[in-house]
Design an enzyme around this catalytic site. Structure first.
Site, short mmCIF file in Angstrom:
data_model
loop_
_atom_site.label_atom_id
_atom_site.label_comp_id
_atom_site.label_asym_id
_atom_site.label_seq_id
_atom_site.Cartn_x
_atom_site.Cartn_y
_atom_site.Cartn_z
N CYS A 20 38.57 29.08 33.62
CA CYS A 20 38.84 30.14 34.21
C CYS A 20 37.92 30.85 35.06
O CYS A 20 38.26 31.67 36.12
CB CYS A 20 40.44 30.47 33.96
SG CYS A 20 41.51 28.73 33.81
N HIS B 50 46.03 31.80 41.82
CA HIS B 50 44.89 30.93 40.58
C HIS B 50 44.33 29.59 41.27
O HIS B 50 44.14 28.58 39.82
CB HIS B 50 45.24 31.18 39.31
CG HIS B 50 44.19 31.22 38.10
ND1 HIS B 50 43.47 31.08 38.36
CD2 HIS B 50 44.60 30.37 37.03
CE1 HIS B 50 42.83 31.17 37.09
NE2 HIS B 50 43.20 30.25 36.66
#
Length: 393
Positions: A86, A335
């Site tokens: 991420c 996200h």
């Protein structure tokens, strides 16, 4: 080393876009970044590119960086794909800053992209899980939400953090995201909504978890030697810090903090010569509500164990002393794994340029971005500072 400056940044909308490809999303972000440069920029000026991507769903894994830079016309420009879960594009921005500071390049593109909406829920869980420890977490059945649920449980037991405080993170970030036209979940939610949502991994419920997203984001970083060609309101990359740690949560000494974030923040603050109290806003990695509370403590916004009180106080709300996640954060904005870190930099650029619209912080001069990979296996922090006088250079 030379100073590095942020002169432009842009993103696509975040959400589910079955009609788009990873290339078209990246093109949208790249064009937005180019158009945001105050004095304009010729894409031919770009010397190098770094692109973050995890590769959800098994698309173009090999050479996915050159695949998108070629698509936007950067033929022949050296491009490196950065994969750090991420935190991929957060580290891509760091690489861009390093290239500029070292003298290797004067104009560098840093960006990221991800497409996550066209796989099954089981496949998506798999791809999210690869950012955790494979043998002892993912293959034993632990999910990404399950890992953060463990962190939340321990923090609640040790410090008295409550479910209501977790829910207040969601309420705040949805209120900000409702003001962001690029947000995937751009709607407000009540505290009652955020508290009564279905459980995902106890104690975390649906409103404590960010969505999976399609999207792309880009930033343009230039050297002090050429910054005046692109802007008369320079935004300096004042500090950069990064850290790594054990990939598996079970391997760490504590579940109530992310050491990689702590190390990254300490390095960034030292380079910038600032303290947390000097910040005007921050974008932190809130993949789950507990992650934002941990970030408050890891980044020095409050003492260990006091994150719950900080969210209760209103300090981190838009209009508070230190607004956090004015973009809506991962929770509301979305996200898209490979784009998230660069997307945070987009918000920092907008805030420091006075272009954040309804969510604009009053006259900010300094902001921070914080991007985490997995449950804390990697983290990167940037401090951006608006220079008010040319003489500052």
């Amino acid at each position: 080393m030379r100073d590095a400056y942020l002169v432009g940044a842009g993103q696509s909308e975040y959400g589910a876009f079955p009609e788009e490809s990873y290339r078209s999303l990246f093109r949208t972000a790249f064009q937005a970044a180019v158009e945001s440069v105050p004095r304009g920029i010729d894409p031919a000026d770009v010397d190098e590119a770094f692109v973050g991507n995890l590769g959800v769903g098994g698309r173009q894994l090999g050479l996915s960086g050159p695949a998108v830079t070629e698509h936007v016309g950067l033929d022949g420009v050296p491009c490196t794909r950065v994969e750090n879960a991420c935190a991929a594009s957060g580290f891509a921005v760091r690489q861009a800053v390093q290239a500029v500071k070292s003298g290797m390049a004067d104009v560098v593109l840093a960006g990221g992209f991800e497409v996550m909406s066209d796989t099954s829920s089981d496949a998506t869980k798999y791809w999210l899980g690869v950012s955790g420890e494979t043998e002892w977490e993912r293959l034993s059945g632990t999910t990404f939400s399950g890992v953060y649920a463990q962190m939340a449980s321990v923090h609640m037991e040790r410090y008295g953090t409550t479910r209501e405080q977790l829910s207040r993170v969601a309420v705040k970030n949805h209120a900000n995201g409702a003001k962001n036209p690029h947000a995937q979940l751009g709607f407000e939610c009540s505290l009652e909504d955020a508290q009564s949502a279905p459980i995902v991994a106890d104690p975390l419920n649906l409103y404590h978890c960010c969505p999976t997203s399609d999207g792309a984001a880009c930033a343009l970083v230039v050297s002090e030697d050429v910054v005046d060609e692109y802007t008369d309101e320079p935004i300096r990359v004042a500090g950069v810090g990064a850290g790594s740690d054990s990939v598996g949560l079970f391997q760490r000494d504590s579940y109530t903090g992310v050491p990689a974030s702590q190390r990254a923040a300490e390095s960034a603050y030292e380079m910038a010569g600032v303290e947390p109290a000097d910040l005007d806003f921050a974008e932190v990695h809130d993949c789950f509500a507990i992650a934002e509370l941990l970030a408050y403590e890891d980044l020095g916004f409050c003492e260990r164990g006091e994150a719950g009180q900080l969210i209760d106080s209103g300090t981190t709300e838009l209009g508070g002393e230190l607004p956090v996640n004015t973009s809506g954060g991962l929770k509301s904005k979305g996200h898209p794994i490979g784009a998230t870190g660069a997307g945070q930099v987009v918000e920092a650029f907008k805030q420091l340029s006075g272009a954040a619209g309804e969510r604009q912080v009053a006259e900010p001069t300094r902001g921070l971005t914080h991007n985490v990979g997995g449950s804390g296996g990697a983290a990167v922090v940037h401090v951006f500072e608006k220079e008010t006088e040319v003489s500052a250079r």
